[in-house]
Design a protein around this motif. Structure first.
Motif, mmCIF file in Angstrom:
data_model
loop_
_atom_site.group_PDB
_atom_site.id
_atom_site.type_symbol
_atom_site.label_atom_id
_atom_site.label_comp_id
_atom_site.label_asym_id
_atom_site.label_seq_id
_atom_site.Cartn_x
_atom_site.Cartn_y
_atom_site.Cartn_z
ATOM 1 N N TYR A 27 0.823 -1.198 0.000
ATOM 2 C CA TYR A 27 0.000 0.000 0.000
ATOM 3 C C TYR A 27 0.868 1.264 0.000
ATOM 4 N N GLU A 32 0.351 -5.451 6.329
ATOM 5 C CA GLU A 32 -0.637 -5.591 5.259
ATOM 6 C C GLU A 32 -1.981 -6.041 5.815
ATOM 7 N N ASP A 33 -1.955 -6.899 6.821
ATOM 8 C CA ASP A 33 -3.199 -7.382 7.414
ATOM 9 C C ASP A 33 -3.976 -6.235 8.058
ATOM 10 N N ASN A 39 -5.298 -3.944 5.359
ATOM 11 C CA ASN A 39 -6.432 -4.573 4.679
ATOM 12 C C ASN A 39 -7.715 -4.447 5.481
ATOM 13 N N SER A 40 -7.583 -4.429 6.817
ATOM 14 C CA SER A 40 -8.737 -4.623 7.698
ATOM 15 C C SER A 40 -9.376 -3.346 8.214
#
Length: 314
Positions: free
Chosen positions: A2, A117-118, A121-122
């Motif tokens: 990102y 990243e998790d 993403n969330s």
């Protein structure tokens, strides 16, 4: 990965350790930083961009984004407009997946280690305080500051009133997300130094230790401490120093990348931390002195509140 842009807006003289702030940005070379200021800055890291404008011009930029008269008479009030930076600074944010806002009385650690990243993403909003917060750069998310839920008033009241509401923090935009059931990543992964005590301690209910010291080590921020005669180290996404604002850098910041962060300045960290280093740079004065500092803060706060009431009556 990102793409992230973190925005810092500051008018007037920067804190005395601004060069350390810049260096901590350079270590986070996969993230871009945008500084809007009336100050000239040279020797910028490749990932830091500066846009020079006067406070008057910035106020006009903010006003151009709203169809009602805003109140922005002093730089400190900019904090209340931070949740709207996705709209105010939209011309600078093309191509970014997330934008954020930050302070300058702080040193960044390894941002990507914590902004996984998790997590990206969330969550549409990451972190809850003005020191550093991130927002997903979408039209819907950039307009969420207009929703109901704030405990300090809706955005029109906040933006039109010449008063600080801390709209960018827990009683403002965070409550809007909570009220509208929008998940926020709100873990206290940062080192927020308490303004009550002379000795550097973490604020609020964060755990502190008798022997602890804060340090920057090659792009990472740590709290190093001794507990039960064993050495430990906690890593943070950043350290927010608050005050004092003028802290001397006691080394060549261009060549030394390991240093202690203390209430009297920044000192080179040449070896592994020992007990004598902790005592030298963040000495524990004893429980009686801590009680004294806490009582002094409570008394001063009561005096300030009383003075405000008297002024209002006049």
């Amino acid at each position: 990965m990102y793409k992230i842009c973190i925005i810092g807006i500051y008018f007037g003289k920067f804190p005395s350790y601004f060069n350390l702030w810049l260096t901590s940005c350079a270590y986070n070379n996969s993230i871009d930083f945008l500084v809007i200021t009336d100050q000239y800055i040279d020797n910028l890291p490749a990932n830091v961009k500066v846009i020079n404008m006067s406070f008057y011009d910035f106020r006009n930029l903010v006003q151009s984004k709203f169809d009602f008269k805003i109140s922005l008479e002093r730089p400190y009030k900019i904090c209340d407009f931070r949740p709207a930076f996705g709209i105010i600074c939209d011309n600078f944010l093309h191509g970014y997946d997330f934008w954020g806002h930050c302070d300058f009385d702080m040193i960044f650690g390894d941002l990507r280690k914590f902004l996984t990243e998790d997590i990206l993403n969330s969550y549409d909003k990451i972190l809850t305080l003005g020191h550093l917060s991130l927002y997903r750069n979408t039209r819907e998310n950039n307009n969420r500051f207009k929703l109901k839920g704030s405990l300090v008033g809706d955005y029109k009241k906040v933006f039109a009133t010449d008063k600080g509401f801390a709209f960018d923090e827990t009683n403002g935009i965070y409550q809007i997300y909570m009220y509208n059931n929008i998940p926020v990543y709100d873990k206290r992964i940062f080192a927020d130094i308490s303004s009550i005590y002379k000795r550097f301690r973490l604020a609020q209910n964060d755990v502190n230790y008798k022997y602890q010291v804060f340090s920057f080590n090659n792009g990472k921020v740590f709290r190093e401490y001794l507990f039960n005669n064993k050495y430990y180290k906690d890593e943070f996404i950043y350290i927010h120093i608050k005050k004092p604002k003028d802290l001397k850098i006691n080394f060549d910041y261009k060549s030394i990348n390991n240093y202690y962060i203390t209430n009297t300045g920044f000192y080179p960290k040449l070896n592994d931390t020992q007990l004598q280093d902790i005592k030298k740079y963040n000495n524990y004065p004893g429980i009686l002195y801590e009680i004294y500092e806490n009582m002094r803060f409570i008394i001063n706060r009561k005096i300030r509140n009383f003075t405000k009431k008297v002024r209002k009556r006049k």
